[in-house]
Design an enzyme around this catalytic site. Structure first.
Site, PDB file in Angstrom:
ATOM      1  N   ASP A   8       9.994 -27.462  15.684  1.00 47.05           N
ATOM      2  CA  ASP A   8      10.106 -28.897  15.960  1.00 47.05           C
ATOM      3  C   ASP A   8      10.864 -29.668  14.874  1.00 47.05           C
ATOM      4  O   ASP A   8      10.379 -29.802  13.740  1.00 47.05           O
ATOM      5  CB  ASP A   8       8.716 -29.521  16.104  1.00 47.05           C
ATOM      6  CG  ASP A   8       7.816 -28.780  17.082  1.00 47.05           C
ATOM      7  OD1 ASP A   8       7.863 -27.524  17.114  1.00 47.05           O
ATOM      8  OD2 ASP A   8       7.055 -29.444  17.798  1.00 47.05           O
ATOM      9  N   GLU A  39      11.670 -31.725  20.134  1.00 48.60           N
ATOM     10  CA  GLU A  39      10.800 -32.720  20.783  1.00 48.60           C
ATOM     11  C   GLU A  39      10.411 -33.904  19.893  1.00 48.60           C
ATOM     12  O   GLU A  39       9.943 -34.909  20.416  1.00 48.60           O
ATOM     13  CB  GLU A  39       9.530 -32.059  21.348  1.00 48.60           C
ATOM     14  CG  GLU A  39       8.531 -31.678  20.268  1.00 48.60           C
ATOM     15  CD  GLU A  39       7.086 -31.801  20.730  1.00 48.60           C
ATOM     16  OE1 GLU A  39       6.823 -32.189  21.873  1.00 48.60           O
ATOM     17  OE2 GLU A  39       6.208 -31.502  19.903  1.00 48.60           O
ATOM     18  N   HIS A  68       6.329 -34.082  24.226  1.00 42.74           N
ATOM     19  CA  HIS A  68       7.058 -35.340  23.972  1.00 42.74           C
ATOM     20  C   HIS A  68       8.425 -35.382  24.656  1.00 42.74           C
ATOM     21  O   HIS A  68       9.271 -36.209  24.288  1.00 42.74           O
ATOM     22  CB  HIS A  68       7.243 -35.538  22.464  1.00 42.74           C
ATOM     23  CG  HIS A  68       5.968 -35.821  21.726  1.00 42.74           C
ATOM     24  ND1 HIS A  68       5.306 -37.019  21.833  1.00 42.74           N
ATOM     25  CD2 HIS A  68       5.216 -35.046  20.900  1.00 42.74           C
ATOM     26  CE1 HIS A  68       4.210 -36.986  21.087  1.00 42.74           C
ATOM     27  NE2 HIS A  68       4.124 -35.789  20.517  1.00 42.74           N
ATOM     28  N   HIS A 154       4.532 -23.862  23.807  1.00 43.56           N
ATOM     29  CA  HIS A 154       4.323 -25.131  23.100  1.00 43.56           C
ATOM     30  C   HIS A 154       2.874 -25.572  23.298  1.00 43.56           C
ATOM     31  O   HIS A 154       2.505 -26.080  24.351  1.00 43.56           O
ATOM     32  CB  HIS A 154       5.293 -26.167  23.676  1.00 43.56           C
ATOM     33  CG  HIS A 154       5.385 -27.408  22.851  1.00 43.56           C
ATOM     34  ND1 HIS A 154       6.206 -27.518  21.757  1.00 43.56           N
ATOM     35  CD2 HIS A 154       4.749 -28.602  22.942  1.00 43.56           C
ATOM     36  CE1 HIS A 154       6.084 -28.720  21.229  1.00 43.56           C
ATOM     37  NE2 HIS A 154       5.193 -29.398  21.921  1.00 43.56           N
ATOM     38  N   HIS A 179       4.855 -26.823  18.309  1.00 48.29           N
ATOM     39  CA  HIS A 179       3.957 -27.970  18.530  1.00 48.29           C
ATOM     40  C   HIS A 179       3.030 -28.284  17.367  1.00 48.29           C
ATOM     41  O   HIS A 179       2.758 -29.448  17.114  1.00 48.29           O
ATOM     42  CB  HIS A 179       3.121 -27.811  19.813  1.00 48.29           C
ATOM     43  CG  HIS A 179       2.150 -28.922  20.076  1.00 48.29           C
ATOM     44  ND1 HIS A 179       2.564 -30.172  20.497  1.00 48.29           N
ATOM     45  CD2 HIS A 179       0.798 -28.997  19.969  1.00 48.29           C
ATOM     46  CE1 HIS A 179       1.491 -30.950  20.647  1.00 48.29           C
ATOM     47  NE2 HIS A 179       0.413 -30.270  20.326  1.00 48.29           N
ATOM     48  N   HIS A 181       3.530 -27.814  14.147  1.00 41.02           N
ATOM     49  CA  HIS A 181       4.313 -28.236  12.972  1.00 41.02           C
ATOM     50  C   HIS A 181       3.928 -27.509  11.689  1.00 41.02           C
ATOM     51  O   HIS A 181       4.320 -27.915  10.599  1.00 41.02           O
ATOM     52  CB  HIS A 181       4.230 -29.766  12.761  1.00 41.02           C
ATOM     53  CG  HIS A 181       4.856 -30.555  13.863  1.00 41.02           C
ATOM     54  ND1 HIS A 181       5.173 -31.886  13.752  1.00 41.02           N
ATOM     55  CD2 HIS A 181       5.238 -30.184  15.107  1.00 41.02           C
ATOM     56  CE1 HIS A 181       5.715 -32.314  14.890  1.00 41.02           C
ATOM     57  NE2 HIS A 181       5.752 -31.297  15.716  1.00 41.02           N
TER      58      HIS A 181
HETATM   59 FE   FE2 Z   1       6.155 -31.283  17.858  1.00 44.88          FE
HETATM   60 FE   FE2 Z   2       4.376 -31.103  20.928  1.00 46.44          FE
END
Ligand code: FE2
Ligand code: FE2
Length: 271
Positions: A8, A39, A68, A154, A179, A181
């Site tokens: 991400d 995202e 997102h 994700h 997702h 991070h």
């Molecule tokens: Fe993310």
């Molecule tokens: Fe996400």
């Protein structure tokens, strides 16, 4: 094939790391195909057309999204015009764009990329990701229709990600999570030949709370009350992801290595 998947991209600092480093990595590592999860690239929430173009210009062959996906409203129309951007397969039946596509790498080699959203601990319910990905993989068998297949799972839960890894084992070249991070340290090749990593981590400033300036999320944890909006942390990002080499004949993985370049995280690279 030499593949790179970056997690991400978080706000301006994440975008800066991708645009500054990816062109050189593509050349230095002789990459055949690059996927970037975008995202959170625009202000930490979604991806605008302008920022998608910048990530593609830096050397991404495909950008995946996530929960997102459509936070930036111009993505609703842009995704219909740009086949290199994918939203999750199981986002919603009526969502614009596609969740899986076959791309062409150098030498005419075909690469399937697909993304699915998990169901555990996610903010809203999404359709079953296991049956969704099953259809995409059956339609594009490794060693047949495609030379490589990349699945972006994700979701929050490592258990669901591992479930997805084993579900796709032998049918995908790489299953990688996004997702959360935060990169996990479980890069491996599964018994059926699929490279696997529970989470690629983010391309963002790790002097943060999952990419956001620390103060407001900390305040919410400590006081239980919101005061301000979340804003992406602006320090130097770590480019975070995974490098994979595959056998073109079988599509299976030969090598997997973590990638962490720049910023605060301990550094890692294939060589
Ligand atoms: Fe993310
Ligand atoms: Fe996400």
């Amino acid at each position: 094939m030499k593949l790179l998947f970056l997690g991400d991209v978080m706000g301006r600092s994440g975008r800066a790391a991708v645009t500054a480093r990816l062109p050189k990595l593509r050349a230095d590592w002789a990459l055949d195909f690059v996927v970037v999860n975008g995202e959170n690239a625009t202000s930490g929430a979604g991806l605008s057309a302008e920022h998608a173009k910048a990530i593609l210009a830096a050397g991404a062959d495909c950008i995946t999204l996530g929960d997102h996906a459509f936070d930036q409203k111009d993505m609703m129309s842009y995704i219909e015009t740009e086949p290199r951007v994918l939203r999750p397969l199981n986002f919603a039946r009526t969502a614009p764009g596609k969740g899986a596509r076959v791309y062409t790498a150098p030498g005419g080699r075909k690469v399937l990329v697909a993304q699915v959203l998990g169901q555990v601990f996610m903010k809203r319910p999404f359709d079953d990701p296991f049956s969704a990905i099953d259809g995409a993989l059956r339609a594009h068998p490794l060693g047949g229709a495609v030379q490589a297949a990349i699945v972006d799972i994700h979701c929050e839960a490592t258990s669901e990600k591992m479930g997805m890894g084993h579900w796709c084992d032998g049918r995908a070249s790489l299953v990688v999570g996004t997702h959360t991070h935060v990169p996990t340290a479980d890069a491996m090749i599964l018994t059926g030949g699929t490279a696997y990593l529970s989470d690629a981590g983010m391309c963002g400033d790790y002097n943060s709370i999952i990419g956001m300036e620390k103060l407001e999320p900390m305040r919410r944890f400590v006081t239980g009350m919101a005061k301000d909006r979340f804003t992406p942390a602006a320090g130097e990002a770590t480019l975070s992801g995974v490098y994979v080499e595959t056998d073109d004949a079988t599509g299976r993985a030969l090598k997997i290595r973590m990638v962490r370049l720049g910023g605060r995280l301990e550094q890692a690279a294939p060589q």
